[in-house]
Design a protein around this motif. Sequence first.
Motif, mmCIF file in Angstrom:
data_model
loop_
_atom_site.group_PDB
_atom_site.id
_atom_site.type_symbol
_atom_site.label_atom_id
_atom_site.label_comp_id
_atom_site.label_asym_id
_atom_site.label_seq_id
_atom_site.Cartn_x
_atom_site.Cartn_y
_atom_site.Cartn_z
ATOM 1 N N ALA A 246 9.843 -9.132 6.711
ATOM 2 C CA ALA A 246 10.769 -8.204 6.444
ATOM 3 C C ALA A 246 11.456 -8.336 4.926
ATOM 4 N N ARG A 247 11.343 -7.315 4.184
ATOM 5 C CA ARG A 247 12.347 -7.326 3.020
ATOM 6 C C ARG A 247 13.586 -7.034 3.048
ATOM 7 N N GLU A 248 14.141 -6.050 4.119
ATOM 8 C CA GLU A 248 15.542 -5.738 4.270
ATOM 9 C C GLU A 248 15.722 -5.487 5.834
ATOM 10 N N ILE A 249 16.608 -5.879 6.354
ATOM 11 C CA ILE A 249 17.279 -5.406 7.782
ATOM 12 C C ILE A 249 18.833 -5.003 7.450
ATOM 13 N N ASN A 250 19.093 -3.750 7.557
ATOM 14 C CA ASN A 250 20.653 -3.582 7.571
ATOM 15 C C ASN A 250 20.730 -2.296 8.230
ATOM 16 N N ALA A 251 22.218 -1.728 7.998
ATOM 17 C CA ALA A 251 22.352 -0.599 8.875
ATOM 18 C C ALA A 251 21.393 0.553 8.330
ATOM 19 N N GLU A 252 20.970 0.616 7.178
ATOM 20 C CA GLU A 252 20.198 1.666 6.994
ATOM 21 C C GLU A 252 18.660 1.751 7.425
ATOM 22 N N GLY A 253 18.383 0.525 7.936
ATOM 23 C CA GLY A 253 16.904 0.508 8.556
ATOM 24 C C GLY A 253 16.452 -0.783 8.209
ATOM 25 N N VAL A 254 14.973 -0.938 8.538
ATOM 26 C CA VAL A 254 14.175 -1.939 8.467
ATOM 27 C C VAL A 254 12.973 -1.623 7.314
ATOM 28 N N VAL A 255 12.912 -2.543 6.359
ATOM 29 C CA VAL A 255 11.901 -2.401 5.278
ATOM 30 C C VAL A 255 10.825 -3.670 5.526
ATOM 31 N N LEU A 256 9.708 -3.288 5.482
ATOM 32 C CA LEU A 256 8.826 -4.492 5.939
ATOM 33 C C LEU A 256 7.690 -4.455 4.445
ATOM 34 N N ASP A 257 7.084 -5.644 4.146
ATOM 35 C CA ASP A 257 6.165 -5.809 3.220
ATOM 36 C C ASP A 257 4.966 -5.540 3.692
ATOM 37 N N VAL A 258 4.059 -4.694 3.181
ATOM 38 C CA VAL A 258 2.738 -4.135 3.792
ATOM 39 C C VAL A 258 1.922 -5.380 3.586
ATOM 40 N N ASN A 259 1.810 -6.114 2.432
ATOM 41 C CA ASN A 259 0.873 -7.182 2.405
ATOM 42 C C ASN A 259 1.124 -8.444 3.288
ATOM 43 N N MET A 260 2.365 -8.514 3.512
ATOM 44 C CA MET A 260 2.693 -9.597 4.391
ATOM 45 C C MET A 260 2.129 -9.088 5.810
ATOM 46 N N LEU A 261 2.236 -7.810 6.275
ATOM 47 C CA LEU A 261 1.964 -7.486 7.422
ATOM 48 C C LEU A 261 0.567 -7.737 7.605
ATOM 49 N N HIS A 262 -0.385 -7.338 6.545
ATOM 50 C CA HIS A 262 -1.815 -7.342 6.637
ATOM 51 C C HIS A 262 -2.053 -8.811 7.164
ATOM 52 N N ALA A 263 -1.354 -9.825 6.636
ATOM 53 C CA ALA A 263 -1.723 -11.164 7.240
ATOM 54 C C ALA A 263 -1.334 -11.474 8.524
ATOM 55 N N GLU A 264 -0.937 -10.466 9.299
ATOM 56 C CA GLU A 264 -0.311 -10.893 10.770
ATOM 57 C C GLU A 264 -1.454 -10.461 11.658
ATOM 58 N N LEU A 265 -1.563 -10.943 12.910
ATOM 59 C CA LEU A 265 -2.620 -10.535 13.838
ATOM 60 C C LEU A 265 -2.099 -9.236 14.382
ATOM 61 N N ARG A 266 -3.133 -8.296 14.649
ATOM 62 C CA ARG A 266 -2.837 -6.919 15.259
ATOM 63 C C ARG A 266 -1.668 -6.988 16.319
ATOM 64 N N GLY A 267 -1.884 -7.931 17.376
ATOM 65 C CA GLY A 267 -0.807 -7.547 18.432
ATOM 66 C C GLY A 267 0.615 -8.200 17.958
ATOM 67 N N VAL A 268 0.631 -9.071 17.034
ATOM 68 C CA VAL A 268 1.804 -9.414 16.491
ATOM 69 C C VAL A 268 2.420 -8.189 15.652
ATOM 70 N N ARG A 269 1.705 -7.439 14.777
ATOM 71 C CA ARG A 269 2.019 -6.221 14.002
ATOM 72 C C ARG A 269 2.791 -5.403 14.821
ATOM 73 N N TYR A 270 2.129 -4.909 16.043
ATOM 74 C CA TYR A 270 2.520 -4.004 16.923
ATOM 75 C C TYR A 270 3.897 -4.381 17.453
ATOM 76 N N ARG A 271 4.178 -5.754 17.516
ATOM 77 C CA ARG A 271 5.409 -5.862 18.292
ATOM 78 C C ARG A 271 6.432 -6.010 17.150
ATOM 79 N N ILE A 272 6.327 -6.184 15.935
ATOM 80 C CA ILE A 272 7.046 -5.950 14.665
ATOM 81 C C ILE A 272 7.532 -4.635 14.494
ATOM 82 N N TYR A 273 6.451 -3.821 14.597
ATOM 83 C CA TYR A 273 6.808 -2.014 14.614
ATOM 84 C C TYR A 273 7.818 -1.652 15.680
ATOM 85 N N ARG A 274 7.585 -2.266 16.996
ATOM 86 C CA ARG A 274 8.393 -2.053 18.056
ATOM 87 C C ARG A 274 9.701 -2.527 17.832
#
Length: 462
Positions: A246-274
């Motif tokens: 995460a780059r930002e988590i606030n009242a406006e929403g959640v912003v994630l880093d795409v390159n950092m997501l690419h480094a995560e396993l698929r099942g972990v990415r799915y849980r991050i999105y949820r």
Amino acid sequence: MRSVLAKVLALSSEHSLFTPGDTVVVAVSGGADSVALLDILLSLSGLHLNIVVAHLNHSLRGDESDGDERFVAELATSRGLPFECERADVRSLSIRDKLSLEDAGRRARYDFFDRTAVRYGARSVALAHHADDQAETVLLRLLRGAGVTGLAAMSPRRDGRYVRPLLTLSRSEIEGYLHTRRISFRVDSSNADTVFTRNRIRHELIPALSRFNPEISRRLAVTADLLAADDEVLEAVADASLKRTAREINAEGVVLDVNMLHAELRGVRYRIYRRAMSLVTGGLWGISSAHVRQVDEIVHSRKPNFRLQLPGRVAVVRAYGTVAFSRGVDGGGWDESLVVDGPGCYPLPGGAELRVEIAPPPEDLEKFPPERACFDLDHAPFPWLVRGFRPGDRIGPLGMAGSKKVKNIFIDGKVARERRRLIPLVFSNDELVWVCGFRTGHAARVSENTVRTVLAEVSSPS
């Protein structure tokens, strides 16, 4: 009886459900399970629990519902326990909030239990779900399609306050306990109605599976418990990964880093999105595995910019090296099929709703307005799947031989292209039985041999 008490006490100790002297609200419907729960908790004398009996009258079964209320009130009085009761018009609630009757009833119950717990300063609200309920829930979610979290089903403790002390007991053990104790209870007639999918699982599917394994309910409950343990580990991993990506988590929403997501396993990415979607909207209403995969596709897309609108007003925006989750506007289209398990009120994309009820057919079906339909329930059994139009969809129209493309029905009706995707199509047994507002299917028609009929109506957006 001692075996039952020992199992409940062991589960309570393992999951720290109670501590001595706790004030506990016990949800009592009057049925066998909740009556047994009340008696069992009173019998655990070593815990010295201060028990409050809570009953919600759903006002759905007339005199039968009122009889349940009187029974529970007398039960509480006979035990010298505080009794809290409210009445809720669940049918009106389902229409107002565009929920099925089951969902509306659940919401009304938990709202009532929460308020009662606060009023009495109760640490816990005890629910009477048992091992057979757990097995039914696992099968129901399996039939709909679910991952580890969904198949983990019910846990002994939920949301900090709600506890399920009977999860290790079977229905037969509970009934045996009541018989031994000579305790009476109420029988809900709707539990035998196989119109509802859960009841069909209870009365048809589980008995069939029991021929392969007589202990099927217990085995499914054990499986759910193992999956729940795995889910706890995966959620802890997801928490750490969310903080990392995460780059930002606030009242406006959640912003994630795409390159950092690419480094995560698929099942972990799915849980991050949820997790990100849940933080934005407070829940995951309407979000399916297909939506989660869509998010993953835009994260891995070569296109640097992409926007995705998901149910529950979730807006997902890919902008070069980030993907942002925020509150958006309703997309107004179909992303996934809606499952209709039985009678009730179901929200549809665009603000419309589908109302379904078991009722006798009207006197003159030919004068039925296009937004209403009547089917032979034996030829259009639940569950139904409701979705939007797809190229190639065909229906065998009432009164016609052969089939017709839904696209041609829309063309004949001069339906604009952008509106076609909002028109619900109702399927039963994989057969299209209703193009809502236009044509019904011949196979599900009401005839002189019809025994049970189901009425359906699509309302316009309010």
